[in-house]
Design an enzyme around this catalytic site. Structure first.
Site, PDB file in Angstrom:
ATOM      1  N   CYS A   1      -7.056  16.946 -25.788  1.00  0.00           N
ATOM      2  CA  CYS A   1      -7.672  15.808 -26.463  1.00  0.00           C
ATOM      3  C   CYS A   1      -8.858  15.204 -25.717  1.00  0.00           C
ATOM      4  CB  CYS A   1      -6.617  14.731 -26.712  1.00  0.00           C
ATOM      5  SG  CYS A   1      -5.083  15.402 -27.402  1.00  0.00           S
TER       6      CYS A   1
ATOM      7  N   HIS B   1     -11.575  10.429 -30.039  1.00  0.00           N
ATOM      8  CA  HIS B   1     -10.648  11.494 -30.430  1.00  0.00           C
ATOM      9  C   HIS B   1      -9.834  10.998 -31.622  1.00  0.00           C
ATOM     10  CE1 HIS B   1      -7.378  14.287 -30.532  1.00  0.00           C
ATOM     11  NE2 HIS B   1      -6.497  13.402 -30.089  1.00  0.00           N
TER      12      HIS B   1
ATOM     13  N   ASN C   1      -5.914  15.981 -37.049  1.00  0.00           N
ATOM     14  CA  ASN C   1      -6.179  15.849 -35.614  1.00  0.00           C
ATOM     15  C   ASN C   1      -6.564  17.225 -35.075  1.00  0.00           C
ATOM     16  OD1 ASN C   1      -5.870  15.883 -32.797  1.00  0.00           O
ATOM     17  ND2 ASN C   1      -4.210  14.396 -32.804  1.00  0.00           N
TER      18      ASN C   1
END
Length: 356
Positions: free
Chosen positions: A121, A269, A300
């Protein structure tokens, strides 16, 4: 503390590619049991759709697609690429590294440095820091940064906590030396004692793959996975992000002698709507400067979500004098943020990749 300022490095172009196959939350009736549950998840998390790579599509395919778009449209001389940095948690092979494979696929010069970074991430910020350091030091003048993951390949389709969240994507970014004075600030931090909060417990060399590590197990919440598939402690990650990300952003602003109003855009993110809205609220950021369309439309996308946010917001434009904060948080557990000016930076619209 990992903290630094760069003065003569620019991001000249960004492209992002996603698989053509789209899966919507509305398609998950069997997993989520009923429409009421689906609507509740949409409302709370902001999730709606995600892109999933087919069995033949890998992180390299998606990143190469983005790289070829940039190199073709920008007429980049292959001999001028001094390094490839590839950031991924889902490499095509354990050996060799992805960067070397891409080097061959793109037909780049033998005078080119190639290496991978295993990160999630915060991976885009780690990749940028490496690239900026190589350029500012004089080792390289032009770098191809490739960042992407196909996490859907390591998530059990019966894992309600993760299967509906993660999408796949790959990106390419050109970083190069600039005679122009461009101030860029970086801060990176880690909390390794929480690293088991996001983990694949087996399949590496500590706990090697076996028939036992491939057995599906059901946890107390009804999620099904094997030890060779991704596990995340959602509550710990949520608390980590809310407790640390706003402070990190304020710290890099102070380090750069700037305030929130000086920033044109925030590329966070894209974890999920709950986490990101909490961060935005704590920082009192105008929602238009920190959109969540990517997590809603693509899921995501792990290390690729930051360039994907920029591609979604500015695709088809050349950015001039835009001060942008980019912030990653998650796997490791790690934190990374960067403030830089995008000036004459070409941003390509998100590309749909089809293996066929």
């Amino acid at each position: 503390m990992a903290k630094g300022i760069f003065k003569h490095v620019s991001i000249s172009s960004i492209a992002t590619a996603v698989p053509i196959y789209e899966r919507a939350l509305d398609d998950e009736i069997e997993l989520l049991e009923n429409k009421k549950n689906i609507d509740k998840i949409k409302r709370i998390t902001g999730l709606d759709k995600r892109r999933i790579a087919d069995t033949k599509t890998t992180s390299i395919d998606l990143c190469c697609c983005a790289a070829k778009k940039i190199m073709g449209e920008m007429n980049i001389d292959k001999s001028k690429i001094d390094a490839i940095i590839f950031v991924t948690q889902t490499p095509d092979y354990r050996i060799p590294n992805c960067a070397s494979i891409v080097h061959g696929k793109l037909g780049l010069s033998k005078e080119c440095l190639c290496y991978d970074i295993n990160h999630g991430c915060s991976g885009y910020i780690y990749g940028l820091l490496n690239a900026f350091s190589l350029v500012e030091s004089g080792v390289c003048k032009k770098i191809l940064l490739l960042v992407g993951d196909t996490l859907s390949k390591v998530i059990n389709k019966k894992d309600k906590s993760l299967a509906i969240i993660h999408g796949d994507a790959g990106s390419a970014t050109i970083i190069e030396y600039s005679d122009e004075l461009i101030h860029s600030s970086f801060i990176l931090k880690s909390q390794g004692d929480m690293s088991n909060s996001i983990i694949i417990k087996a399949g590496g060399f500590r706990n090697m793959s076996s028939k036992y590590t491939r057995i599906e197990k059901k946890d107390d919440e009804g999620n099904i996975r094997t030890d060779e598939q991704l596990y995340m402690n959602g509550l710990k990650v949520f608390n980590f992000a809310l407790q640390n990300v706003p402070d990190l952003v304020n710290e890099v602003l102070e380090f750069s002698k700037l305030n929130i109003k000086d920033i044109d855009f925030f590329a966070f993110h894209q974890a999920n709507g709950i986490i990101n809205n909490g961060i935005i609220s704590k920082l009192q950021i105008d929602q238009t400067k920190a959109p969540l369309e990517v997590v809603k439309q693509y899921g995501n996308s792990s290390c690729c979500s930051i360039p994907q946010v920029i591609s979604k917001a500015f695709g088809g434009k050349i950015l001039r004098d835009k001060r942008i904060v980019m912030t990653g948080f998650g796997v490791g557990l790690s934190l990374g943020t960067c403030i830089t000016n995008f000036n004459n930076t070409t941003i390509f619209p998100i590309i749909e990749y089809d293996y066929k």
